[in-house]
Design an enzyme around this catalytic site. Structure first.
Site, PDB file in Angstrom:
ATOM      1  N   ARG A   1      46.818  22.943  -8.277  1.00  0.00           N
ATOM      2  CA  ARG A   1      48.240  22.659  -8.090  1.00  0.00           C
ATOM      3  C   ARG A   1      48.712  23.365  -6.819  1.00  0.00           C
ATOM      4  O   ARG A   1      48.667  24.592  -6.734  1.00  0.00           O
ATOM      5  CB  ARG A   1      49.037  23.162  -9.301  1.00  0.00           C
ATOM      6  N   HIS A  32      58.809  23.576  -3.881  1.00  0.00           N
ATOM      7  CA  HIS A  32      58.619  24.939  -4.390  1.00  0.00           C
ATOM      8  C   HIS A  32      59.417  25.861  -3.464  1.00  0.00           C
ATOM      9  O   HIS A  32      58.860  26.727  -2.789  1.00  0.00           O
ATOM     10  CB  HIS A  32      57.127  25.281  -4.452  1.00  0.00           C
ATOM     11  N   GLU A  48      60.566  25.168 -10.999  1.00  0.00           N
ATOM     12  CA  GLU A  48      61.535  26.160 -11.464  1.00  0.00           C
ATOM     13  C   GLU A  48      62.886  26.014 -10.786  1.00  0.00           C
ATOM     14  O   GLU A  48      63.328  26.924 -10.058  1.00  0.00           O
ATOM     15  CB  GLU A  48      60.985  27.575 -11.247  1.00  0.00           C
ATOM     16  N   ASN A  87      56.305  26.957 -16.952  1.00  0.00           N
ATOM     17  CA  ASN A  87      55.883  28.239 -16.370  1.00  0.00           C
ATOM     18  C   ASN A  87      56.386  29.339 -17.289  1.00  0.00           C
ATOM     19  O   ASN A  87      57.566  29.364 -17.644  1.00  0.00           O
ATOM     20  CB  ASN A  87      56.491  28.443 -14.979  1.00  0.00           C
ATOM     21  N   TYR A 137      56.195  33.652 -18.137  1.00  0.00           N
ATOM     22  CA  TYR A 137      55.765  35.008 -17.771  1.00  0.00           C
ATOM     23  C   TYR A 137      56.175  36.057 -18.794  1.00  0.00           C
ATOM     24  O   TYR A 137      55.424  36.967 -19.090  1.00  0.00           O
ATOM     25  CB  TYR A 137      56.311  35.382 -16.386  1.00  0.00           C
ATOM     26  N   GLU A 139      52.086  27.301 -14.696  1.00  0.00           N
ATOM     27  CA  GLU A 139      51.924  28.671 -14.163  1.00  0.00           C
ATOM     28  C   GLU A 139      51.913  29.661 -15.307  1.00  0.00           C
ATOM     29  O   GLU A 139      52.745  29.584 -16.215  1.00  0.00           O
ATOM     30  CB  GLU A 139      53.096  29.096 -13.262  1.00  0.00           C
TER      31      GLU A 139
HETATM   32  O1  IFM Z   1      55.306  33.597  -7.410  1.00  0.00           O
HETATM   33  C1  IFM Z   1      56.139  32.952  -8.312  1.00  0.00           C
HETATM   34  C2  IFM Z   1      56.067  31.455  -8.135  1.00  0.00           C
HETATM   35  O2  IFM Z   1      56.398  31.068  -6.849  1.00  0.00           O
HETATM   36  C3  IFM Z   1      57.019  30.767  -9.086  1.00  0.00           C
HETATM   37  N1  IFM Z   1      56.836  31.225 -10.438  1.00  0.00           N
HETATM   38  C4  IFM Z   1      56.781  32.635 -10.668  1.00  0.00           C
HETATM   39  C5  IFM Z   1      55.773  33.281  -9.739  1.00  0.00           C
HETATM   40  C6  IFM Z   1      55.710  34.794  -9.989  1.00  0.00           C
HETATM   41  O3  IFM Z   1      56.948  35.372  -9.762  1.00  0.00           O
END
Ligand code: IFM
Length: 430
Positions: A71, A113, A158, A276, A278, A340
């Site tokens: 990706r 992006h 995002e 995505n 985290y 992600e």
């Molecule tokens: O690095 C970023 C990415 O560009 C978008 N998602 C989160 C990642 C980590 O912060």
């Protein structure tokens, strides 16, 4: 050992501005990130990982990792500087795509992006409706060039970050701090998606970074959810902005920028939703709000207790299971792809922390699949250490280490670990 389903896609992800460098080459125009600050240590994306020149070497790393898909994102100001098609920019992505296909790796292209051409920001950027139409033109140019070879497309990455961090907290370019602009930008990003999605060949998706909000007070969680998630889930996935969102933000905007027919345009058919993930966020009544949650001025936001990554983000794999199950329940029939997931950990190259993070989150994906979620793939963030936006090069998300002095790439232990997991499609016991 736990097994992933047949056909599960293993991938690695990057983004143009974070790795390419070559910001003034082959006719590229400036983006909103060129010259944007403050960035930690005064870092810039000028050279980044020099991927624009070293992409062949990076293709070799992808092949050695054995991933089924890569990706990447296309840089809008590289292929359409000042609104004119730049052949040299398109040729770069064409060579990249051919290189992937020659190595048996499926390209997955993201169109936006975060690197908006600066000249569009000067005309209002995402607060100007016209930017959505310019985005559709750009999407058509890229689709015409790569559509015969790219099977998977992601319109936006995002949009929450573009709208809420770019226009609310000002941490991201263009660095505005205006709560109304947050929602104007969010709507025009949504519209841009809807206008562009129809023009794309192949599998179409959009990538969100839904907030996983937790807390004992259901009303507080619901309110933050309407603002942070409803603004995207509503029009993109359900075909309407939630009434609650309008109610909570009435003191900030009258939403008059939403015109008749917009929501129908935004609610374009999707072949998958990119997710995505985290970390999680705790929300509770009684605070003073946060600029990235306008409309929630009397709420408090905090991190969950527990171990954190180098970003200070709590490591909470169960949030990913929770999110995947929520999306499956609320939007049945919509395939999900983790576009992600990953973690920043400091040097050195031995990185048990990252392996532990990936192990935990892949386990969370399996938990969701076993509970019925239709999850089709997983892209690790990121292939390489790279330019982590306002944090510069200090935060290292790569499974491959980059020495920014020499541009030497060195595999971390997590790269070898991920290669083996991907090859066997099994998650070893912890
Ligand atoms: O690095 C970023 C990415 O560009 C978008 N998602 C989160 C990642 C980590 O912060």
């Amino acid at each position: 050992m736990r097994r992933f389903p047949e056909g599960f896609v293993w991938g690695a992800a990057t983004a143009a501005y974070q790795i390419e460098g070559a910001v003034a080459e082959d006719g590229r125009a400036p983006s909103i990130w060129d010259g944007f600050g403050p960035i930690a240590n005064g870092d810039t994306g000028e050279t980044a990982c020099d991927h624009y020149h070293r992409y062949r070497e990076d293709l070799g790393h992808l092949a050695d990792l054995g991933v089924g898909s890569y990706r990447f994102s296309v840089s809008w100001p590289r292929v359409l500087p000042y609104g004119k098609v730049e052949r040299r920019g398109l040729d770069f992505y064409s060579r990249l795509v051919d290189g992937l296909l020659e190595r048996g790796i499926e390209p997955a292209a993201t169109l936006y992006h975060w690197d908006l051409p600066r000249e569009l920001e000067e005309r209002g950027g995402w607060t100007d409706r016209d930017t959505a139409h310019r985005f559709a033109e750009y999407a058509a140019v890229v689709a015409e060039e790569l559509g015969d070879r790219v099977p998977t497309w992601i319109t936006l990455n995002e949009p929450w970050c573009s709208a809420f961090l770019g226009h609310g907290t000002g941490e991201h370019a263009p660095g505005r701090r205006d709560p109304e602009a947050v929602f104007t930008a969010a709507h025009h990003l949504n519209l841009a998606h809807g206008l562009a999605a129809r023009l794309l060949p192949g599998r179409r998706g959009v990538t969100l970074n839904p907030q996983v909000l937790r807390g004992p007070d259901a009303a507080a969680v619901r309110r933050a959810d309407a603002v942070g998630n409803g603004v995207f889930f509503g029009p993109l996935l359900s075909g309407a902005y939630p009434e609650e969102l309008f109610a909570h933000t009435a003191h900030l905007t009258d939403w008059s920028f939403v015109r008749d027919g917009d929501v129908e345009t935004i609610h374009a058919p999707l072949d998958f939703l990119g997710v995505n993930y985290y970390t999680t966020t705790v929300v509770a009544p009684g605070g003073t709000g946060r600029a990235d949650f306008p409309g929630c001025e009397d709420l408090a936001f905090s991190a969950e207790p527990g171990p954190v990554t180098d970003m200070g983000w709590t490591i909470e794999p169960s949030g990913l299971t929770e999110l995947l199950l929520r999306l499956s329940r609320e939007y049945p029939g919509l395939p999900l792809v983790i576009t992600e997931n990953g973690a920043a950990f400091p040097e050195p190259v031995r990185d048990e922390g990252r392996i532990g993070y990936l192990h935990g989150h892949l386990g969370a994906v399996l938990d969701a699949i076993e509970a019925g979620a239709d999850v089709r793939g997983y892209y690790v963030w990121s292939l390489l250490d790279n330019f982590e936006w306002a944090f510069g090069y200090g935060k290292r998300f790569g499974i491959i280490h980059v020495d920014y002095e020499t541009q030497r790439r060195t595999w971390k232990d997590s790269a070898r670990w991920y290669r083996d997991v991907a090859a066997s499609a099994t998650l070893p016991d912890a």
